[in-house]
Design a protein around this motif. Structure first.
Motif, mmCIF file in Angstrom:
data_model
loop_
_atom_site.group_PDB
_atom_site.id
_atom_site.type_symbol
_atom_site.label_atom_id
_atom_site.label_comp_id
_atom_site.label_asym_id
_atom_site.label_seq_id
_atom_site.Cartn_x
_atom_site.Cartn_y
_atom_site.Cartn_z
ATOM 1 N N VAL A 1 -4.407 3.324 3.349
ATOM 2 C CA VAL A 1 -3.218 4.176 3.423
ATOM 3 C C VAL A 1 -2.439 3.988 2.127
ATOM 4 C CG1 VAL A 1 -1.185 4.823 4.744
ATOM 5 C CG2 VAL A 1 -3.156 3.785 5.908
ATOM 6 N N GLU A 2 -2.442 5.021 1.300
ATOM 7 C CA GLU A 2 -1.862 4.907 -0.045
ATOM 8 C C GLU A 2 -1.565 6.310 -0.557
ATOM 9 O OE1 GLU A 2 -0.269 4.102 -3.030
ATOM 10 O OE2 GLU A 2 -1.258 2.161 -2.687
ATOM 11 N N ASP A 3 -0.350 6.524 -1.068
ATOM 12 C CA ASP A 3 0.012 7.860 -1.544
ATOM 13 C C ASP A 3 -0.145 8.004 -3.048
ATOM 14 O OD1 ASP A 3 2.184 6.027 -1.733
ATOM 15 O OD2 ASP A 3 3.529 7.690 -2.151
ATOM 16 N N ASN A 4 -0.368 6.898 -3.753
ATOM 17 C CA ASN A 4 -0.527 6.985 -5.207
ATOM 18 C C ASN A 4 -1.996 7.212 -5.550
ATOM 19 O OD1 ASN A 4 -1.288 5.485 -7.856
ATOM 20 N ND2 ASN A 4 0.891 5.934 -8.080
ATOM 21 N N MET B 1 -2.259 -1.016 4.290
ATOM 22 C CA MET B 1 -1.104 -0.151 4.477
ATOM 23 C C MET B 1 -0.089 -0.304 3.358
ATOM 24 S SD MET B 1 0.416 2.038 6.537
ATOM 25 C CE MET B 1 -0.351 1.855 8.169
ATOM 26 N N ASP B 2 0.022 0.724 2.521
ATOM 27 C CA ASP B 2 1.119 0.798 1.564
ATOM 28 C C ASP B 2 2.408 0.911 2.383
ATOM 29 O OD1 ASP B 2 2.537 1.154 -0.830
ATOM 30 O OD2 ASP B 2 2.233 3.326 -0.812
ATOM 31 N N ILE B 3 3.516 0.419 1.840
ATOM 32 C CA ILE B 3 4.771 0.460 2.603
ATOM 33 C C ILE B 3 5.616 1.670 2.218
ATOM 34 C CG2 ILE B 3 6.953 -0.760 3.054
ATOM 35 C CD1 ILE B 3 4.393 -1.832 4.501
ATOM 36 N N GLN B 4 5.671 2.006 0.944
ATOM 37 C CA GLN B 4 6.443 3.181 0.528
ATOM 38 C C GLN B 4 5.542 4.401 0.601
ATOM 39 O OE1 GLN B 4 7.886 1.418 -3.269
ATOM 40 N NE2 GLN B 4 9.894 2.070 -2.525
ATOM 41 N N LEU B 5 5.758 5.214 1.642
ATOM 42 C CA LEU B 5 4.906 6.372 1.922
ATOM 43 C C LEU B 5 5.761 7.565 2.301
ATOM 44 C CD1 LEU B 5 2.297 4.664 4.283
ATOM 45 C CD2 LEU B 5 1.793 5.567 2.003
ATOM 46 N N PRO B 6 5.273 8.791 2.032
ATOM 47 C CA PRO B 6 5.997 9.971 2.513
ATOM 48 C C PRO B 6 5.882 10.142 4.025
ATOM 49 C CG PRO B 6 4.115 10.587 1.102
ATOM 50 C CD PRO B 6 4.084 9.107 1.255
ATOM 51 N N SER C 1 1.446 -8.254 -2.634
ATOM 52 C CA SER C 1 2.364 -7.560 -3.536
ATOM 53 C C SER C 1 1.583 -6.832 -4.610
ATOM 54 C CB SER C 1 3.301 -8.560 -4.208
ATOM 55 O OG SER C 1 4.064 -9.225 -3.245
ATOM 56 N N LYS C 2 2.054 -5.616 -4.933
ATOM 57 C CA LYS C 2 1.464 -4.877 -6.052
ATOM 58 C C LYS C 2 2.059 -5.403 -7.358
ATOM 59 C CE LYS C 2 0.760 -0.560 -3.548
ATOM 60 N NZ LYS C 2 1.142 0.871 -3.496
ATOM 61 N N PRO C 3 1.332 -5.426 -8.460
ATOM 62 C CA PRO C 3 -0.059 -4.970 -8.529
ATOM 63 C C PRO C 3 -1.000 -5.935 -7.796
ATOM 64 C CG PRO C 3 0.621 -5.913 -10.630
ATOM 65 C CD PRO C 3 1.834 -5.877 -9.766
HETATM 66 MN MN MN Z 1 3.459 4.354 -2.060
#
Ligand code: MN
Length: 163
Positions: free
Chosen positions: A48-51, A92-97, A144-146
């Protein structure tokens, strides 16, 4: 029993890992062709990733590691895909639309079939309390990213082995 078969196009196999699960079975007229064992037995990862750059980086790395990868690009489709596919593990990415990762984790955890599915939260935010928020929502671990790809692979392997 042993099965022998010739695939007319090896690109078909190479592209299987990136297809939605429902399309993975190959059919030739009335016969179901068994897919290479390592594809069938490899764990299904819901990414799950929007980038888009991260999607490409993570999915090609995971496919090279012989995982099958399904992709969701917002929180709502993450919940839908988790319910439909019942993946072996979720990144799971946390910042998502649409719905953020915390909300998606909470909705996924509310599904009995997904109550114990390992979830690794991925976030660019290095804010204090983030880890606790992810874990409180139901994530098993947090990176944590990266994200270092080798650490990601190790974390996936550790959580899959613990299921
Ligand atoms: Mn994101």
């Amino acid at each position: 029993s042993r099965f022998g078969f010739v695939l007319p196009c090896l690109d078909v196999v190479a592209s299987l890992a990136s297809l939605p699960l429902s399309t993975v079975t190959l059919h030739t007229s009335s016969t179901v062709v068994p897919v290479a064992t390592d594809l069938v037995s490899s764990a299904l990862v819901l990414l799950v990733e929007d980038n888009e750059a991260n999607v490409q980086t993570f999915s090609s790395y995971l496919e090279a590691k012989k995982y099958r990868v399904a992709i969701a690009k917002d929180g709502l489709s993450a919940v839908d895909q988790a319910k439909a596919l019942i993946p072996d593990i979720i990144l799971m990415d946390i910042q998502l639309p649409k719905l953020d990762g915390i909300g998606a984790i909470q909705q996924i955890r509310a599904q009995p079939a997904l109550a114990t599915t390992p979830i690794i939260a991925l976030t660019a935010l290095a804010m204090k309390g983030d880890r606790e928020k992810c874990l409180a929502a139901g994530a098993n671990d947090y990176l944590s990213k990266p994200v270092k790809l080798q650490l990601l692979a190790q974390t996936i392997q550790r959580l899959l082995a613990a299921v």
